[in-house]
Design a protein around this motif. Structure first.
Motif, PDB file in Angstrom:
ATOM      1  N   LEU A  37       0.831  -1.202   0.000  1.00  0.00           N
ATOM      2  CA  LEU A  37       0.000   0.000   0.000  1.00  0.00           C
ATOM      3  C   LEU A  37       0.866   1.252   0.000  1.00  0.00           C
ATOM      4  CD1 LEU A  37      -2.626   1.573   0.200  1.00  0.00           C
ATOM      5  CD2 LEU A  37      -2.642   1.128   2.680  1.00  0.00           C
ATOM      6  N   ASP A  38       1.916   1.230   0.771  1.00  0.00           N
ATOM      7  CA  ASP A  38       2.796   2.397   0.847  1.00  0.00           C
ATOM      8  C   ASP A  38       3.428   2.713  -0.510  1.00  0.00           C
ATOM      9  OD1 ASP A  38       4.210   4.450   2.457  1.00  0.00           O
ATOM     10  OD2 ASP A  38       5.984   3.291   1.931  1.00  0.00           O
ATOM     11  N   ALA A  39       3.762   1.684  -1.263  1.00  0.00           N
ATOM     12  CA  ALA A  39       4.348   1.900  -2.590  1.00  0.00           C
ATOM     13  C   ALA A  39       3.356   2.609  -3.513  1.00  0.00           C
ATOM     14  CB  ALA A  39       4.770   0.563  -3.203  1.00  0.00           C
ATOM     15  N   ILE A  40       2.091   2.237  -3.413  1.00  0.00           N
ATOM     16  CA  ILE A  40       1.061   2.878  -4.236  1.00  0.00           C
ATOM     17  C   ILE A  40       0.849   4.317  -3.786  1.00  0.00           C
ATOM     18  CG2 ILE A  40      -1.350   2.774  -4.975  1.00  0.00           C
ATOM     19  CD1 ILE A  40      -1.212  -0.277  -4.437  1.00  0.00           C
ATOM     20  N   VAL A  41       0.855   4.537  -2.475  1.00  0.00           N
ATOM     21  CA  VAL A  41       0.693   5.895  -1.932  1.00  0.00           C
ATOM     22  C   VAL A  41       1.819   6.797  -2.435  1.00  0.00           C
ATOM     23  CG1 VAL A  41       0.802   7.295   0.175  1.00  0.00           C
ATOM     24  CG2 VAL A  41      -0.615   5.233   0.117  1.00  0.00           C
ATOM     25  N   GLN A  42       3.059   6.307  -2.362  1.00  0.00           N
ATOM     26  CA  GLN A  42       4.198   7.110  -2.787  1.00  0.00           C
ATOM     27  C   GLN A  42       4.111   7.459  -4.278  1.00  0.00           C
ATOM     28  OE1 GLN A  42       8.160   6.008  -1.466  1.00  0.00           O
ATOM     29  NE2 GLN A  42       7.321   4.862   0.254  1.00  0.00           N
ATOM     30  N   SER A  43       3.667   6.509  -5.078  1.00  0.00           N
ATOM     31  CA  SER A  43       3.520   6.759  -6.503  1.00  0.00           C
ATOM     32  C   SER A  43       2.441   7.815  -6.751  1.00  0.00           C
ATOM     33  CB  SER A  43       3.160   5.462  -7.227  1.00  0.00           C
ATOM     34  OG  SER A  43       2.972   5.685  -8.608  1.00  0.00           O
ATOM     35  N   PHE A  44       1.347   7.728  -6.017  1.00  0.00           N
ATOM     36  CA  PHE A  44       0.267   8.703  -6.163  1.00  0.00           C
ATOM     37  C   PHE A  44       0.736  10.099  -5.767  1.00  0.00           C
ATOM     38  CE2 PHE A  44      -3.140  11.143  -4.083  1.00  0.00           C
ATOM     39  CZ  PHE A  44      -4.035  11.281  -5.136  1.00  0.00           C
ATOM     40  N   GLU A  45       1.433  10.193  -4.651  1.00  0.00           N
ATOM     41  CA  GLU A  45       1.893  11.494  -4.177  1.00  0.00           C
ATOM     42  C   GLU A  45       2.917  12.117  -5.130  1.00  0.00           C
ATOM     43  OE1 GLU A  45       1.227  10.962   0.658  1.00  0.00           O
ATOM     44  OE2 GLU A  45       3.230  10.660  -0.222  1.00  0.00           O
ATOM     45  N   LYS A  46       3.698  11.275  -5.789  1.00  0.00           N
ATOM     46  CA  LYS A  46       4.659  11.781  -6.769  1.00  0.00           C
ATOM     47  C   LYS A  46       3.924  12.371  -7.971  1.00  0.00           C
ATOM     48  CE  LYS A  46       8.739  10.411  -9.469  1.00  0.00           C
ATOM     49  NZ  LYS A  46       9.658   9.287  -9.801  1.00  0.00           N
ATOM     50  N   ALA A  47       2.834  11.700  -8.365  1.00  0.00           N
ATOM     51  CA  ALA A  47       2.050  12.175  -9.507  1.00  0.00           C
ATOM     52  C   ALA A  47       1.148  13.348  -9.131  1.00  0.00           C
ATOM     53  CB  ALA A  47       1.218  11.032 -10.074  1.00  0.00           C
ATOM     54  N   ASN A  48       0.867  13.480  -7.836  1.00  0.00           N
ATOM     55  CA  ASN A  48      -0.016  14.544  -7.342  1.00  0.00           C
ATOM     56  C   ASN A  48       0.653  15.234  -6.160  1.00  0.00           C
ATOM     57  OD1 ASN A  48      -2.832  13.917  -8.790  1.00  0.00           O
ATOM     58  ND2 ASN A  48      -1.894  11.976  -8.175  1.00  0.00           N
ATOM     59  N   PRO A  49       1.655  16.057  -6.422  1.00  0.00           N
ATOM     60  CA  PRO A  49       2.458  16.644  -5.335  1.00  0.00           C
ATOM     61  C   PRO A  49       1.693  17.550  -4.378  1.00  0.00           C
ATOM     62  CG  PRO A  49       2.969  17.673  -7.442  1.00  0.00           C
ATOM     63  CD  PRO A  49       2.134  16.470  -7.745  1.00  0.00           C
ATOM     64  N   ASN A  50       0.485  17.953  -4.744  1.00  0.00           N
ATOM     65  CA  ASN A  50      -0.297  18.798  -3.840  1.00  0.00           C
ATOM     66  C   ASN A  50      -1.185  17.992  -2.903  1.00  0.00           C
ATOM     67  OD1 ASN A  50      -1.953  18.107  -6.150  1.00  0.00           O
ATOM     68  ND2 ASN A  50      -3.486  19.523  -5.338  1.00  0.00           N
ATOM     69  N   ILE A  51      -1.163  16.644  -3.039  1.00  0.00           N
ATOM     70  CA  ILE A  51      -2.009  15.790  -2.190  1.00  0.00           C
ATOM     71  C   ILE A  51      -1.150  14.828  -1.381  1.00  0.00           C
ATOM     72  CG2 ILE A  51      -3.938  14.163  -2.110  1.00  0.00           C
ATOM     73  CD1 ILE A  51      -4.781  15.153  -4.865  1.00  0.00           C
ATOM     74  N   THR A  52      -1.362  14.836  -0.086  1.00  0.00           N
ATOM     75  CA  THR A  52      -0.711  13.879   0.814  1.00  0.00           C
ATOM     76  C   THR A  52      -1.763  12.894   1.303  1.00  0.00           C
ATOM     77  OG1 THR A  52       0.917  15.498   1.574  1.00  0.00           O
ATOM     78  CG2 THR A  52       0.532  13.590   3.003  1.00  0.00           C
ATOM     79  N   VAL A  53      -1.446  11.606   1.245  1.00  0.00           N
ATOM     80  CA  VAL A  53      -2.368  10.576   1.727  1.00  0.00           C
ATOM     81  C   VAL A  53      -1.915  10.119   3.109  1.00  0.00           C
ATOM     82  CG1 VAL A  53      -3.393   8.310   1.320  1.00  0.00           C
ATOM     83  CG2 VAL A  53      -2.869   9.815  -0.618  1.00  0.00           C
ATOM     84  N   GLU A  54      -2.782  10.276   4.075  1.00  0.00           N
ATOM     85  CA  GLU A  54      -2.492   9.867   5.456  1.00  0.00           C
ATOM     86  C   GLU A  54      -3.223   8.550   5.718  1.00  0.00           C
ATOM     87  OE1 GLU A  54      -3.917  11.543   9.693  1.00  0.00           O
ATOM     88  OE2 GLU A  54      -2.677  12.961   8.549  1.00  0.00           O
ATOM     89  N   VAL A  55      -2.466   7.483   5.889  1.00  0.00           N
ATOM     90  CA  VAL A  55      -3.024   6.133   5.974  1.00  0.00           C
ATOM     91  C   VAL A  55      -3.209   5.687   7.417  1.00  0.00           C
ATOM     92  CG1 VAL A  55      -2.618   3.700   5.437  1.00  0.00           C
ATOM     93  CG2 VAL A  55      -2.033   5.467   3.758  1.00  0.00           C
ATOM     94  N   SER A  56      -4.359   5.076   7.681  1.00  0.00           N
ATOM     95  CA  SER A  56      -4.623   4.438   8.968  1.00  0.00           C
ATOM     96  C   SER A  56      -5.074   3.010   8.687  1.00  0.00           C
ATOM     97  CB  SER A  56      -5.732   5.190   9.724  1.00  0.00           C
ATOM     98  OG  SER A  56      -6.094   4.501  10.905  1.00  0.00           O
ATOM     99  N   THR A  57      -4.331   2.029   9.219  1.00  0.00           N
ATOM    100  CA  THR A  57      -4.611   0.619   8.942  1.00  0.00           C
ATOM    101  C   THR A  57      -5.032  -0.109  10.207  1.00  0.00           C
ATOM    102  OG1 THR A  57      -2.992   0.608   7.133  1.00  0.00           O
ATOM    103  CG2 THR A  57      -3.667  -1.529   8.025  1.00  0.00           C
ATOM    104  N   LEU A  58      -6.129  -0.853  10.114  1.00  0.00           N
ATOM    105  CA  LEU A  58      -6.642  -1.618  11.251  1.00  0.00           C
ATOM    106  C   LEU A  58      -6.839  -3.075  10.839  1.00  0.00           C
ATOM    107  CD1 LEU A  58      -9.420   0.752  12.678  1.00  0.00           C
ATOM    108  CD2 LEU A  58      -7.230   0.223  13.736  1.00  0.00           C
ATOM    109  N   PRO A  59      -6.746  -4.008  11.794  1.00  0.00           N
ATOM    110  CA  PRO A  59      -7.083  -5.395  11.485  1.00  0.00           C
ATOM    111  C   PRO A  59      -8.549  -5.491  11.070  1.00  0.00           C
ATOM    112  CG  PRO A  59      -5.967  -5.230  13.600  1.00  0.00           C
ATOM    113  CD  PRO A  59      -6.312  -3.840  13.196  1.00  0.00           C
ATOM    114  N   TYR A  60      -8.864  -6.440  10.209  1.00  0.00           N
ATOM    115  CA  TYR A  60     -10.243  -6.599   9.737  1.00  0.00           C
ATOM    116  C   TYR A  60     -11.205  -6.798  10.902  1.00  0.00           C
ATOM    117  CZ  TYR A  60     -14.309  -8.538   7.363  1.00  0.00           C
ATOM    118  OH  TYR A  60     -15.581  -8.771   6.917  1.00  0.00           O
ATOM    119  N   SER A  61     -10.772  -7.539  11.923  1.00  0.00           N
ATOM    120  CA  SER A  61     -11.652  -7.835  13.058  1.00  0.00           C
ATOM    121  C   SER A  61     -12.045  -6.595  13.846  1.00  0.00           C
ATOM    122  CB  SER A  61     -10.974  -8.848  13.993  1.00  0.00           C
ATOM    123  OG  SER A  61      -9.727  -8.349  14.453  1.00  0.00           O
TER     124      SER A  61
END
Length: 416
Positions: free
Chosen positions: A53-77
């Motif tokens: 997921l982080d690799a995809i986020v970094q690629s997106f942010e490189k293509a969209n330098p004005n947008i930062t994605v802040e990720v929060s990950t939780l277990p499915y349960s």
């Protein structure tokens, strides 16, 4: 003149300050676009795919330098409860994972923003349409996967049992599980969760239906339903560990399989990547049926919060995370479920990615599909009622007939 000039200068300076105000503190990128942060709450990367997921986020942010994605990950349960808490408090992320079964309730509650201008041709149409309501797109499919039968070849060889084949039935699976099980050495022949998500599927495998055709009453309190519930419960303590032996512990089944102590495991293709480091000699097959085949297929999606202050940026991220080339390639190469792409050539690459050898089973399982029954806002309560009923049968506190009769009464109340 001097005093007047100073006064004019003071007024001008005040005007400048007033015009710039808080705007002077608003960060922008090199092109002058205002920088925004899009929060993304997810469960799909938990348990081994955080780096993907982080690799995809970094690629997106490189293509969209004005947008930062802040990720929060939780277990499915934990995810569903946390999301409901956030929705109730109005603290949900700009974008968040949802499942097919929850879409109608979220749309009814008005928590999802309708998405405009989506390039629908990039997506597998059946998946895209799953997240539409009244002609509007309320979420974008991010992945799909199905449930297959994992099996340990070494344990099959040691027990002198043939590997699972396409014509296997429940009887074949039971016979193999009994031969593989060796309680003294801690080896079990089979594992299948005692849950709603397994019940509705095995119910279909034995020819039954969960809901009547009108969707307003249950149909599982039937001979087929009793057989399905008993099929699951009879494994516990015989060919499968009991809850007391750890079967109720998170990831117990996958760890048992990794350790080479489990002959067969019913689980989704989302765990393929977690077996990358195991030394066990394993493969997969389409699950056996009783009177017919039936495979459970699951899809996840990303929705945009209706209360997001950055809807345009949020939708841009949601589209990238669900339709970009790097997303598709990352999923294919890592075995992180399958991308929802309409490009079949991309999906075919999945077949050449190494272990498991029989990756074709993932596509073969899509031939006979059963979808989860959906009842709207009371979906989770319905699932809990069935899971609790199976627990009562497993613990021998209730017969299958009595437990399903009680579950029928409770769910019919929800439906009415």
């Amino acid at each position: 003149m001097k005093k007047k000039s100073l006064a004019v200068l003071g007024v001008a300076l005040a005007a400048v300050l007033a015009m710039t105000g808080c705007g002077s503190t608003t960060p922008t990128d090199s092109s002058g676009n205002e920088k925004v942060t899009v929060k993304y709450s997810n469960f799909i990367s938990n348990g081994g795919n955080e780096k993907n997921l982080d690799a995809i986020v970094q690629s997106f942010e490189k293509a969209n330098p004005n947008i930062t994605v802040e990720v929060s990950t939780l277990p499915y349960s934990d995810y569903a409860t946390a999301l409901q808490t956030d929705l109730a408090a109005g603290t949900q992320a700009d974008t968040f994972d949802i499942e097919y079964a929850n879409l109608s309730a979220f749309v009814a509650d008005g928590v999802l923003a309708p998405l405009d201008g989506v390039e629908g041709s990039k997506y597998k149409q059946s998946l895209l349409e799953s997240y539409q309501s009244d002609g509007k797109q309320y979420a974008l499919p991010s992945s799909f996967s199905d449930v297959v039968l994992y099996y340990n070849k070494d344990l099959f060889d040691a027990a002198g049992v043939d590997y699972p084949s396409s014509d296997w039935t429940w009887a074949d699976e039971t016979a193999a599980a009994k031969k593989i099980t060796n309680a003294s050495s801690g080896v079990f022949g089979d594992f299948q969760n005692m849950s709603f998500y397994e019940f509705y599927k095995v119910l279909a495998q034995t020819g039954g239906k969960f809901l009547n055709d009108d969707g307003k009453s249950v149909a599982f309190n039937s001979p087929a339903g009793i057989r399905a519930a008993q099929w699951l419960a009879d494994k516990s303590g015989t060919t499968m560990p009991t809850t007391a032996q750890g079967a109720g512990t998170a990831d117990f089944d996958t760890q048992l399989f990794k350790d080479g102590k489990l002959g067969m495991l019913h689980s989704g293709t989302w765990i393929v990547s977690s077996f990358a480091e195991t030394t066990a000699n394993w493969d997969i097959a389409v699950e056996p049926g009783d009177t017919q085949k039936a495979s459970a297929v699951f899809s996840n999606a990303i929705g945009v919060s209706s209360s997001s202050k950055n809807k345009e940026a949020a939708q841009k991220w949601a589209e990238y995370m669900t339709s970009s080339e790097i997303m598709a390639q990352t999923r294919i190469t890592s075995g992180w479920e399958l991308p929802p792409t309409s490009d079949e050539t991309v999906l075919q690459q999945y077949l050449t990615q190494g272990k498991p050898d029989n990756r074709q089973a993932v596509f073969d399982a899509l031939i006979d599909v059963v979808n989860p029954p959906v009842i709207g806002a009371n979906q989770q309560q319905m699932a809990d009622i069935i899971t609790n009923a199976l627990g009562e049968i497993e613990a021998k506190r209730s017969s299958a007939a009595d437990a399903l009769k009680d579950a029928e009464s409770q769910i019919n109340t929800l439906l009415n």
